[in-house]
Write a protein that holds these residues in place. Structure first.
Motif, PDB file in Angstrom:
ATOM      1  N   ARG A  93       0.827  -1.210   0.000  1.00 38.26           N
ATOM      2  CA  ARG A  93       0.000   0.000   0.000  1.00 38.26           C
ATOM      3  C   ARG A  93       0.866   1.267   0.000  1.00 38.26           C
ATOM      4  N   GLN A  94       2.182   1.080  -0.149  1.00 35.32           N
ATOM      5  CA  GLN A  94       3.157   2.177  -0.165  1.00 35.32           C
ATOM      6  C   GLN A  94       3.129   2.963   1.140  1.00 35.32           C
ATOM      7  N   ARG A  95       3.044   2.213   2.243  1.00 34.06           N
ATOM      8  CA  ARG A  95       3.074   2.793   3.582  1.00 34.06           C
ATOM      9  C   ARG A  95       4.190   2.114   4.378  1.00 34.06           C
ATOM     10  N   HIS A  96       4.767   2.842   5.299  1.00 30.76           N
ATOM     11  CA  HIS A  96       5.810   2.242   6.130  1.00 30.76           C
ATOM     12  C   HIS A  96       5.182   1.657   7.395  1.00 30.76           C
ATOM     13  N   PRO A  97       5.467   0.385   7.723  1.00 29.27           N
ATOM     14  CA  PRO A  97       4.897  -0.258   8.915  1.00 29.27           C
ATOM     15  C   PRO A  97       5.526   0.279  10.202  1.00 29.27           C
ATOM     16  N   VAL A  98       4.661   0.593  11.159  1.00 28.17           N
ATOM     17  CA  VAL A  98       5.081   1.070  12.482  1.00 28.17           C
ATOM     18  C   VAL A  98       4.193   0.406  13.531  1.00 28.17           C
ATOM     19  N   LEU A  99       4.584   0.529  14.797  1.00 28.16           N
ATOM     20  CA  LEU A  99       3.751  -0.003  15.878  1.00 28.16           C
ATOM     21  C   LEU A  99       4.139   0.609  17.204  1.00 28.16           C
ATOM     22  N   ASP A 100       3.208   0.549  18.139  1.00 27.66           N
ATOM     23  CA  ASP A 100       3.428   0.917  19.535  1.00 27.66           C
ATOM     24  C   ASP A 100       3.262  -0.357  20.364  1.00 27.66           C
ATOM     25  N   VAL A 101       4.098  -0.521  21.384  1.00 32.44           N
ATOM     26  CA  VAL A 101       3.989  -1.682  22.267  1.00 32.44           C
ATOM     27  C   VAL A 101       4.273  -1.239  23.696  1.00 32.44           C
ATOM     28  N   LEU A 102       3.506  -1.753  24.627  1.00 32.46           N
ATOM     29  CA  LEU A 102       3.757  -1.441  26.042  1.00 32.46           C
ATOM     30  C   LEU A 102       5.183  -1.836  26.413  1.00 32.46           C
ATOM     31  N   THR A 103       5.837  -1.001  27.180  1.00 31.77           N
ATOM     32  CA  THR A 103       7.212  -1.315  27.589  1.00 31.77           C
ATOM     33  C   THR A 103       7.260  -2.592  28.420  1.00 31.77           C
ATOM     34  N   THR A 105      -2.531   6.885  31.630  1.00 29.80           N
ATOM     35  CA  THR A 105      -1.408   7.033  30.711  1.00 29.80           C
ATOM     36  C   THR A 105      -0.515   5.817  30.885  1.00 29.80           C
ATOM     37  N   VAL A 106      -0.035   5.276  29.764  1.00 29.24           N
ATOM     38  CA  VAL A 106       0.888   4.135  29.794  1.00 29.24           C
ATOM     39  C   VAL A 106       2.153   4.527  29.034  1.00 29.24           C
ATOM     40  N   THR A 107       3.210   3.773  29.239  1.00 31.23           N
ATOM     41  CA  THR A 107       4.467   4.016  28.541  1.00 31.23           C
ATOM     42  C   THR A 107       4.635   2.957  27.456  1.00 31.23           C
ATOM     43  N   VAL A 108       4.924   3.425  26.242  1.00 31.47           N
ATOM     44  CA  VAL A 108       5.073   2.523  25.102  1.00 31.47           C
ATOM     45  C   VAL A 108       6.389   2.780  24.380  1.00 31.47           C
ATOM     46  N   HIS A 109       6.898   1.701  23.769  1.00 29.12           N
ATOM     47  CA  HIS A 109       7.998   1.816  22.818  1.00 29.12           C
ATOM     48  C   HIS A 109       7.351   1.958  21.445  1.00 29.12           C
ATOM     49  N   CYS A 110       7.887   2.839  20.630  1.00 24.40           N
ATOM     50  CA  CYS A 110       7.402   3.043  19.264  1.00 24.40           C
ATOM     51  C   CYS A 110       8.468   2.506  18.307  1.00 24.40           C
ATOM     52  N   TYR A 111       8.051   1.629  17.402  1.00 25.24           N
ATOM     53  CA  TYR A 111       8.970   0.976  16.473  1.00 25.24           C
ATOM     54  C   TYR A 111       8.572   1.238  15.032  1.00 25.24           C
ATOM     55  N   ALA A 112       9.573   1.174  14.157  1.00 25.09           N
ATOM     56  CA  ALA A 112       9.368   1.227  12.709  1.00 25.09           C
ATOM     57  C   ALA A 112      10.045   0.011  12.098  1.00 25.09           C
ATOM     58  N   ALA A 113       9.420  -0.517  11.055  1.00 26.17           N
ATOM     59  CA  ALA A 113       9.972  -1.687  10.362  1.00 26.17           C
ATOM     60  C   ALA A 113      11.287  -1.328   9.694  1.00 26.17           C
ATOM     61  N   PRO A 114      12.113  -2.334   9.446  1.00 24.32           N
ATOM     62  CA  PRO A 114      13.344  -2.080   8.710  1.00 24.32           C
ATOM     63  C   PRO A 114      13.015  -1.525   7.316  1.00 24.32           C
ATOM     64  N   VAL A 115      13.915  -0.732   6.819  1.00 27.89           N
ATOM     65  CA  VAL A 115      13.756  -0.200   5.473  1.00 27.89           C
ATOM     66  C   VAL A 115      14.106  -1.311   4.492  1.00 27.89           C
ATOM     67  N   THR A 116      13.282  -1.454   3.456  1.00 26.70           N
ATOM     68  CA  THR A 116      13.477  -2.549   2.502  1.00 26.70           C
ATOM     69  C   THR A 116      14.549  -2.205   1.478  1.00 26.70           C
ATOM     70  N   PRO A 117      15.190  -3.225   0.912  1.00 30.26           N
ATOM     71  CA  PRO A 117      16.212  -2.999  -0.104  1.00 30.26           C
ATOM     72  C   PRO A 117      15.650  -2.386  -1.395  1.00 30.26           C
ATOM     73  N   SER A 118      14.335  -2.407  -1.555  1.00 31.99           N
ATOM     74  CA  SER A 118      13.729  -1.900  -2.784  1.00 31.99           C
ATOM     75  C   SER A 118      13.779  -0.383  -2.864  1.00 31.99           C
TER      76      SER A 118
END
Length: 193
Positions: free
Chosen positions: A132-142, A171-184
């Protein structure tokens, strides 16, 4: 820095991954209840767990199956006001927030952990985000250390650790992550916050 682990194939894990259907929701809720009892995920049990899994901003969701039984789940959606990773990635990469997709609602049967099921589900959701030409990200509880370990093994980048509002008084504390950048050629984010 540890090299990311390549996810197992469906054949190696023994599981198949397919798009979730409406008829799967009851089995997904049963599995979610098992995960909640064992691990406390989700931290707050939703009043209507089927609706929680089928959130309105959802692009798609997938299930992992083993011998005809659902053993894992993941979703991909637009970011909501509560999601912090889309904005962090947007600022870091210099792209609009709308160029992200949020991976969420990931859970795997406790008896199948360590077999690559979570990695397969993550790969499927991240692949759809990229399609979908979007970069995958996520939030996860620490506090969700096993999920954090999975994301880091898969080479995801920690963007920041922030507070996230879960309501007017919580309020909770989360780590925010981004997927690795693809070779494409998907753009790499500059280092730093």
């Amino acid at each position: 820095m540890e090299q990311p682990v390549r996810p197992l194939t469906e054949e190696a894990s023994g599981c198949g991954v397919r798009q979730r259907e409406d008829a799967d929701l009851d089995a997904c809720v049963e599995l979610l209840a098992e995960v909640h009892k064992r691990d406390g995920y989700p931290e707050k049990w939703p009043e209507r767990p089927g609706d929680w899994l089928a959130r309105p901003a959802l692009f798609a969701a997938w299930v992992a199956e083993l011998e005809g039984r659902i053993v894992g789940h993941v979703g991909l959606s637009e970011g909501g006001v509560e999601d912090r990773a889309p904005g962090l990635w947007s600022r870091r990469a210099g792209t609009p927030v709308e160029a992200t997709a949020v991976i969420s609602r990931l859970f795997v049967a406790p008896t199948l952990r360590g077999r690559g099921v979570g990695a397969l589900l993550m790969e499927r959701a991240a692949g759809e985000a990229r399609r979908r030409q979007r970069h995958p990200v996520l939030d996860v509880l620490t506090s969700d250390t096993s999920a954090v370990a999975l994301y880091e093994r898969l080479g995801w980048t920690l963007l920041d650790t922030v507070d996230q509002r879960w309501g007017p008084t919580e309020t909770v504390t989360v780590h925010c992550y981004a997927a690795p950048v693809t070779p494409s050629g998907e753009r790499r984010a500059p280092s730093g916050p």
